[in-house]
Scaffold this active site. Structure first.
Site, PDB file in Angstrom:
ATOM      1  N   GLY A   7      50.102  42.019  28.255  1.00  0.00           N
ATOM      2  CA  GLY A   7      48.943  42.821  28.614  1.00  0.00           C
ATOM      3  C   GLY A   7      48.948  43.128  30.097  1.00  0.00           C
ATOM      4  O   GLY A   7      48.814  42.228  30.921  1.00  0.00           O
ATOM      5  N   LEU A   8      49.097  44.394  30.437  1.00  0.00           N
ATOM      6  CA  LEU A   8      49.234  44.804  31.838  1.00  0.00           C
ATOM      7  C   LEU A   8      48.129  45.778  32.222  1.00  0.00           C
ATOM      8  O   LEU A   8      48.369  46.820  32.845  1.00  0.00           O
ATOM      9  CB  LEU A   8      50.617  45.431  32.068  1.00  0.00           C
ATOM     10  CG  LEU A   8      51.806  44.526  31.710  1.00  0.00           C
ATOM     11  CD1 LEU A   8      53.112  45.300  31.780  1.00  0.00           C
ATOM     12  CD2 LEU A   8      51.843  43.300  32.622  1.00  0.00           C
ATOM     13  N   MET A  11      43.687  43.540  35.019  1.00  0.00           N
ATOM     14  CA  MET A  11      43.921  42.193  35.534  1.00  0.00           C
ATOM     15  C   MET A  11      45.353  41.729  35.297  1.00  0.00           C
ATOM     16  O   MET A  11      45.972  41.131  36.173  1.00  0.00           O
ATOM     17  CB  MET A  11      42.916  41.217  34.918  1.00  0.00           C
ATOM     18  CG  MET A  11      41.495  41.451  35.420  1.00  0.00           C
ATOM     19  SD  MET A  11      40.294  40.235  34.832  1.00  0.00           S
ATOM     20  CE  MET A  11      40.817  38.764  35.709  1.00  0.00           C
ATOM     21  N   GLY A  12      45.895  41.979  34.117  1.00  0.00           N
ATOM     22  CA  GLY A  12      47.236  41.502  33.807  1.00  0.00           C
ATOM     23  C   GLY A  12      48.293  41.999  34.775  1.00  0.00           C
ATOM     24  O   GLY A  12      49.179  41.249  35.188  1.00  0.00           O
ATOM     25  N   ASP A  30      53.847  45.128  27.577  1.00  0.00           N
ATOM     26  CA  ASP A  30      52.668  45.921  27.265  1.00  0.00           C
ATOM     27  C   ASP A  30      53.114  47.031  26.323  1.00  0.00           C
ATOM     28  O   ASP A  30      54.282  47.454  26.364  1.00  0.00           O
ATOM     29  CB  ASP A  30      52.058  46.515  28.544  1.00  0.00           C
ATOM     30  CG  ASP A  30      50.666  47.091  28.322  1.00  0.00           C
ATOM     31  OD1 ASP A  30      49.681  46.417  28.663  1.00  0.00           O
ATOM     32  OD2 ASP A  30      50.557  48.218  27.789  1.00  0.00           O
ATOM     33  N   SER A 121      38.291  34.602  36.294  1.00  0.00           N
ATOM     34  CA  SER A 121      37.361  35.471  37.008  1.00  0.00           C
ATOM     35  C   SER A 121      38.003  35.945  38.302  1.00  0.00           C
ATOM     36  O   SER A 121      38.691  35.192  38.981  1.00  0.00           O
ATOM     37  CB  SER A 121      36.060  34.719  37.321  1.00  0.00           C
ATOM     38  OG  SER A 121      35.144  35.553  38.004  1.00  0.00           O
ATOM     39  N   LYS A 171      33.595  29.832  31.257  1.00  0.00           N
ATOM     40  CA  LYS A 171      33.648  31.245  31.671  1.00  0.00           C
ATOM     41  C   LYS A 171      32.515  32.041  31.032  1.00  0.00           C
ATOM     42  O   LYS A 171      31.948  32.948  31.655  1.00  0.00           O
ATOM     43  CB  LYS A 171      34.992  31.847  31.280  1.00  0.00           C
ATOM     44  CG  LYS A 171      35.161  33.336  31.638  1.00  0.00           C
ATOM     45  CD  LYS A 171      34.954  33.606  33.113  1.00  0.00           C
ATOM     46  CE  LYS A 171      35.513  34.954  33.564  1.00  0.00           C
ATOM     47  NZ  LYS A 171      35.056  36.102  32.811  1.00  0.00           N
ATOM     48  N   HIS A 174      29.497  31.285  33.050  1.00  0.00           N
ATOM     49  CA  HIS A 174      29.719  31.975  34.336  1.00  0.00           C
ATOM     50  C   HIS A 174      29.279  33.430  34.228  1.00  0.00           C
ATOM     51  O   HIS A 174      28.567  33.956  35.097  1.00  0.00           O
ATOM     52  CB  HIS A 174      31.208  31.865  34.696  1.00  0.00           C
ATOM     53  CG  HIS A 174      31.685  32.799  35.766  1.00  0.00           C
ATOM     54  ND1 HIS A 174      31.921  34.139  35.530  1.00  0.00           N
ATOM     55  CD2 HIS A 174      32.000  32.591  37.067  1.00  0.00           C
ATOM     56  CE1 HIS A 174      32.351  34.714  36.640  1.00  0.00           C
ATOM     57  NE2 HIS A 174      32.412  33.798  37.585  1.00  0.00           N
ATOM     58  N   ASN A 175      29.691  34.103  33.158  1.00  0.00           N
ATOM     59  CA  ASN A 175      29.354  35.516  33.009  1.00  0.00           C
ATOM     60  C   ASN A 175      27.876  35.714  32.694  1.00  0.00           C
ATOM     61  O   ASN A 175      27.285  36.720  33.094  1.00  0.00           O
ATOM     62  CB  ASN A 175      30.224  36.155  31.933  1.00  0.00           C
ATOM     63  CG  ASN A 175      31.626  36.440  32.435  1.00  0.00           C
ATOM     64  OD1 ASN A 175      32.080  35.817  33.397  1.00  0.00           O
ATOM     65  ND2 ASN A 175      32.308  37.359  31.801  1.00  0.00           N
ATOM     66  N   GLU A 178      26.225  35.591  35.935  1.00  0.00           N
ATOM     67  CA  GLU A 178      26.535  36.863  36.597  1.00  0.00           C
ATOM     68  C   GLU A 178      25.533  37.947  36.192  1.00  0.00           C
ATOM     69  O   GLU A 178      25.072  38.737  37.029  1.00  0.00           O
ATOM     70  CB  GLU A 178      27.957  37.264  36.218  1.00  0.00           C
ATOM     71  CG  GLU A 178      28.463  38.586  36.719  1.00  0.00           C
ATOM     72  CD  GLU A 178      29.807  38.890  36.087  1.00  0.00           C
ATOM     73  OE1 GLU A 178      29.859  39.811  35.254  1.00  0.00           O
ATOM     74  OE2 GLU A 178      30.793  38.200  36.409  1.00  0.00           O
ATOM     75  N   TYR A 179      25.177  37.981  34.897  1.00  0.00           N
ATOM     76  CA  TYR A 179      24.186  38.945  34.421  1.00  0.00           C
ATOM     77  C   TYR A 179      22.882  38.785  35.198  1.00  0.00           C
ATOM     78  O   TYR A 179      22.288  39.757  35.665  1.00  0.00           O
ATOM     79  CB  TYR A 179      23.885  38.713  32.939  1.00  0.00           C
ATOM     80  CG  TYR A 179      24.838  39.332  31.943  1.00  0.00           C
ATOM     81  CD1 TYR A 179      26.216  39.314  32.135  1.00  0.00           C
ATOM     82  CD2 TYR A 179      24.354  39.904  30.773  1.00  0.00           C
ATOM     83  CE1 TYR A 179      27.080  39.850  31.201  1.00  0.00           C
ATOM     84  CE2 TYR A 179      25.212  40.457  29.830  1.00  0.00           C
ATOM     85  CZ  TYR A 179      26.575  40.425  30.047  1.00  0.00           C
ATOM     86  OH  TYR A 179      27.424  40.963  29.120  1.00  0.00           O
TER      87      TYR A 179
END
Length: 311
Positions: A7-8, A11-12, A30, A121, A171, A174-175, A178-179
């Site tokens: 996966g590119l 982020m990848g 990918d 993250s 995570k 964490h998100n 973030e909201y």
């Protein structure tokens, strides 16, 4: 260390580049030939299929899956299960539901393949700043992968937080946080935006709050960027997408009888944003674009990912 990156995307590809810059070897796969060519230009070895990628790795093989959660991740890991063997490790670095981690680990264990869930993250800024990594898995499996985690994370930004599932659980929370943080900033700036009698310069206020203020944070730095002249903020529609983690966090709070009114309200506001184009919703949409390159809706009705600056 040599690792396979599956996966590119936003982020990848950046993770691949950061690993190479830190002295590691990456075999990148990918479905997009253009994505493969892009990382090849930065020093990655590429593969046109998952089978080719695995064949280029050395035992114990490590494959990092960085594709969308759900079926894309599930099917990719199932394919890797058929290609890898005992002692190898599969890392899921996407935003998968933590409840899927244990069944995935059990399935891979049938071939003595280990599973590690790495909450990741950093968004589009991770290449430059590093990625915060919240990792779940056995001590042995995490130990095999640790050189990779240390290369991707800034100093102090990586921890083995617990057994399989713990990484994605942390995570998720964490998100959810973030909201709530983004919603608080957005509402505060909307109140100031409504104070016509003062003609406030919101960009200037965001800028000075970054220094010495008790509300300073990276999200505030991104707020300053989003409100800067020429950023295109005025063209963004207040339509805010939720990608799942906030919803899962609220569900966990309900099931565990933990009060989470701020995160819950922030989630509901995202739902409401699809019916009302408020300033606060526009700022949340802009912030998501700033840190993650997430698409925004513009006045023309189209979507754009834009650029969050050098990554």
């Amino acid at each position: 260390m040599k690792i396979g990156m599956v996966g590119l995307g936003k982020m990848g590809a950046n993770m691949t580049q950061r690993l190479i810059e830190k002295g590691h070897e990456v075999v990148a796969f990918d479905l997009s030939a253009q994505a493969r060519e892009s990382v090849a230009a930065k020093g990655a070895e590429t593969a046109a299929t998952l089978a080719e990628m695995v064949s280029k790795l050395e035992p114990p093989r490590v494959a990092w899956v960085m594709v969308p959660s759900g079926d894309p991740t599930t099917s990719t890991i199932e394919t890797l299960k058929g290609l890898m063997s005992g002692g190898d490790v599969v890392i899921d670095g996407g935003n998968s539901n933590y409840r899927e981690a244990a069944p995935t680990a059990d399935s891979l264990s049938q071939k003595s393949i280990s599973f590690v869930d790495a909450g990741t993250s950093g968004g589009v800024w991770g290449l430059k700043e590093g990625y915060c990594l919240m990792v779940g898995g056995s001590k042995e499996a995490v130990g095999v992968c640790e050189p990779i985690f240390l290369a991707l994370a800034p100093e102090g930004g990586y921890a083995h937080v617990g057994p399989v599932g713990a990484g994605h659980f942390v995570k998720m929370v964490h998100n959810g946080i973030e909201y709530g943080l983004m919603q608080a900033y957005a509402e505060g700036f909307e109140i100031m935006d409504s104070a016509d009698e003062f003609a406030l310069d919101l960009h200037e206020i965001a800028s000075i709050w970054r220094y010495g203020s008790v509300v300073r944070s990276w999200l505030l730095e991104l707020t300053e960027r989003a409100l800067s002249p020429g950023s295109g903020f005025e063209k963004i529609e207040g339509y805010v997408v939720d990608s799942g983690e906030g919803k899962w966090t609220v569900q966990e709070a309900l099931e565990r009888s933990v009060p989470a009114p701020v995160i819950s309200a922030a989630l509901y506001q995202r739902f409401a944003s699809r019916e009302h184009d408020a300033f606060s919703n526009r700022l949340v949409a802009a912030l998501r674009n700033q840190f993650g390159g997430h698409a925004v809706m513009t006045e023309s009705g189209g979507g754009t990912t834009g650029s969050a600056g050098p990554a």
